[in-house]
Design a protein around this motif. Sequence first.
Motif, PDB file in Angstrom:
ATOM      1  N   ARG A 134       8.523  24.356  -7.859  1.00 47.49           N
ATOM      2  CA  ARG A 134       7.897  23.966  -5.967  1.00 47.49           C
ATOM      3  C   ARG A 134       7.403  25.357  -5.080  1.00 47.49           C
ATOM      4  NH1 ARG A 134       5.889  19.625  -7.918  1.00 47.49           N
ATOM      5  NH2 ARG A 134       5.729  19.717  -5.765  1.00 47.49           N
ATOM      6  N   LEU A 135       6.598  25.388  -5.523  1.00 47.14           N
ATOM      7  CA  LEU A 135       5.904  26.783  -4.864  1.00 47.14           C
ATOM      8  C   LEU A 135       5.939  26.526  -3.178  1.00 47.14           C
ATOM      9  CD1 LEU A 135       4.385  28.684  -7.418  1.00 47.14           C
ATOM     10  CD2 LEU A 135       6.775  29.363  -6.783  1.00 47.14           C
ATOM     11  N   ASP A 136       6.485  27.585  -2.584  1.00 46.39           N
ATOM     12  CA  ASP A 136       5.490  27.576  -1.093  1.00 46.39           C
ATOM     13  C   ASP A 136       3.836  27.779  -1.188  1.00 46.39           C
ATOM     14  OD1 ASP A 136       4.762  27.563   1.752  1.00 46.39           O
ATOM     15  OD2 ASP A 136       7.130  28.120   2.418  1.00 46.39           O
ATOM     16  N   LEU A 137       3.654  27.425  -0.694  1.00 45.53           N
ATOM     17  CA  LEU A 137       1.901  26.939  -0.579  1.00 45.53           C
ATOM     18  C   LEU A 137       1.233  27.754   0.340  1.00 45.53           C
ATOM     19  CD1 LEU A 137       0.215  23.278  -1.368  1.00 45.53           C
ATOM     20  CD2 LEU A 137       1.040  25.565  -2.749  1.00 45.53           C
ATOM     21  N   ILE A 138       1.890  27.969   1.205  1.00 45.38           N
ATOM     22  CA  ILE A 138       1.532  29.530   2.877  1.00 45.38           C
ATOM     23  C   ILE A 138       2.130  30.787   2.131  1.00 45.38           C
ATOM     24  CG2 ILE A 138       1.519  29.594   4.595  1.00 45.38           C
ATOM     25  CD1 ILE A 138       2.020  26.980   4.874  1.00 45.38           C
ATOM     26  N   LYS A 139       2.987  30.267   1.608  1.00 41.96           N
ATOM     27  CA  LYS A 139       4.189  31.748   1.150  1.00 41.96           C
ATOM     28  C   LYS A 139       3.940  32.839  -0.058  1.00 41.96           C
ATOM     29  CE  LYS A 139       8.525  34.056   0.792  1.00 41.96           C
ATOM     30  NZ  LYS A 139       9.827  33.836   0.538  1.00 41.96           N
ATOM     31  N   GLU A 140       3.178  31.498  -0.472  1.00 38.75           N
ATOM     32  CA  GLU A 140       2.355  32.107  -1.851  1.00 38.75           C
ATOM     33  C   GLU A 140       0.975  32.216  -2.018  1.00 38.75           C
ATOM     34  OE1 GLU A 140       4.065  33.614  -4.174  1.00 38.75           O
ATOM     35  OE2 GLU A 140       6.406  32.695  -3.666  1.00 38.75           O
ATOM     36  N   ARG A 141       0.218  32.013  -0.121  1.00 37.18           N
ATOM     37  CA  ARG A 141      -1.175  32.282  -0.185  1.00 37.18           C
ATOM     38  C   ARG A 141      -2.031  31.693  -2.017  1.00 37.18           C
ATOM     39  NH1 ARG A 141      -2.571  38.329   1.310  1.00 37.18           N
ATOM     40  NH2 ARG A 141      -4.389  37.541   1.700  1.00 37.18           N
ATOM     41  N   TYR A 142      -0.921  30.204  -1.114  1.00 37.64           N
ATOM     42  CA  TYR A 142      -2.781  29.250  -2.249  1.00 37.64           C
ATOM     43  C   TYR A 142      -3.218  28.536  -1.741  1.00 37.64           C
ATOM     44  CZ  TYR A 142       0.231  30.244  -6.532  1.00 37.64           C
ATOM     45  OH  TYR A 142       1.112  30.447  -7.459  1.00 37.64           O
ATOM     46  N   ASP A 143      -4.453  28.896  -2.233  1.00 40.03           N
ATOM     47  CA  ASP A 143      -5.145  27.464  -1.010  1.00 40.03           C
ATOM     48  C   ASP A 143      -5.631  25.466  -1.855  1.00 40.03           C
ATOM     49  OD1 ASP A 143      -6.757  29.676  -0.199  1.00 40.03           O
ATOM     50  OD2 ASP A 143      -7.658  30.523  -2.447  1.00 40.03           O
ATOM     51  N   VAL A 144      -5.636  25.702  -3.018  1.00 42.04           N
ATOM     52  CA  VAL A 144      -5.807  24.265  -3.698  1.00 42.04           C
ATOM     53  C   VAL A 144      -4.016  24.547  -4.423  1.00 42.04           C
ATOM     54  CG1 VAL A 144      -6.599  22.240  -4.544  1.00 42.04           C
ATOM     55  CG2 VAL A 144      -8.036  24.225  -3.212  1.00 42.04           C
ATOM     56  N   ALA A 145      -3.731  22.927  -4.378  1.00 41.63           N
ATOM     57  CA  ALA A 145      -2.419  22.905  -5.911  1.00 41.63           C
ATOM     58  C   ALA A 145      -2.299  21.434  -5.704  1.00 41.63           C
ATOM     59  CB  ALA A 145      -0.790  22.981  -4.323  1.00 41.63           C
ATOM     60  N   PHE A 146      -2.197  21.517  -7.394  1.00 42.22           N
ATOM     61  CA  PHE A 146      -2.060  20.232  -7.946  1.00 42.22           C
ATOM     62  C   PHE A 146      -0.887  19.922  -8.242  1.00 42.22           C
ATOM     63  CE2 PHE A 146      -6.502  21.692  -8.853  1.00 42.22           C
ATOM     64  CZ  PHE A 146      -7.095  20.261  -8.555  1.00 42.22           C
ATOM     65  N   ARG A 147      -0.043  18.402  -7.577  1.00 47.05           N
ATOM     66  CA  ARG A 147       1.176  17.837  -7.696  1.00 47.05           C
ATOM     67  C   ARG A 147       1.132  16.871  -7.840  1.00 47.05           C
ATOM     68  NH1 ARG A 147       2.420  22.787  -7.311  1.00 47.05           N
ATOM     69  NH2 ARG A 147       3.498  24.352  -6.062  1.00 47.05           N
ATOM     70  N   ILE A 148       2.276  15.902  -9.196  1.00 49.77           N
ATOM     71  CA  ILE A 148       2.545  15.224  -9.530  1.00 49.77           C
ATOM     72  C   ILE A 148       4.258  14.682  -8.888  1.00 49.77           C
ATOM     73  CG2 ILE A 148       3.077  14.006 -11.876  1.00 49.77           C
ATOM     74  CD1 ILE A 148       1.410  15.630 -13.457  1.00 49.77           C
TER      75      ILE A 148
END
Length: 219
Positions: A134-148
């Motif tokens: 479970r990554l921090d999207l802002i900290k890791e600079r992701y634009d889109v994340a798929f989650r289940i």
Amino acid sequence: MDIRYSLNRLTYFVATIDAGTITAAAHQLGISKAVVSKQLQILEQEVGTPLLLRNTRHLKPTDAGSAFFEDAKSALTQANNAYKQVLDRDQKPKGRLRVTAPVDYGASHVAPFVARFQKAYPNVAVDLFLNDMRLDLIKERYDVAFRIGWLKNSRNLAKKLRDFEEIAVCTPATFEKFNAKDPADLAAVPFILSHAFAGKTDWTFAKGDVTRDRSAQTR
């Protein structure tokens, strides 16, 4: 002296030469013949020389008009290309897109979609990271994340794509070892929880009208 030339007048002039008459040019441009004629007169005043030879039946460019026609047409083409490039830049996606997804779901569903997306939008470079953490999207600079799983409170925008189902499974040997005959007996059975699923760690099992809570524990 700084003179501001009108591209509209260049358009009228080029259209007139291409169409062969002022009347035909006015028809193509969707304006009146008088407007075209007046703007051509102003254009000749601006350049300081006649550009067209015309009588009641014929119209043709002067020598200066022929040379001016080529330059004017080139200028209009460059202007149209400049507008088109700006519009295309705003309408066609480009840049880099960082996407993350769980390993299994990402490999089976997201990766094929990314391949189709890049084929449709070749100016977008997609970096796809498959990870069950479970990554921090802002900290890791992701634009889109798929989650289940179940969405936690977040500042991120989310959209549900589809439903999913969790099923409890157990090997026959483990089932016999713990002799689980009632939902309450399941509390003693070791439980493995995938980190790819977010949210609930408590399962409720029911048998008839009897219910028992069993807290999930990772092993």
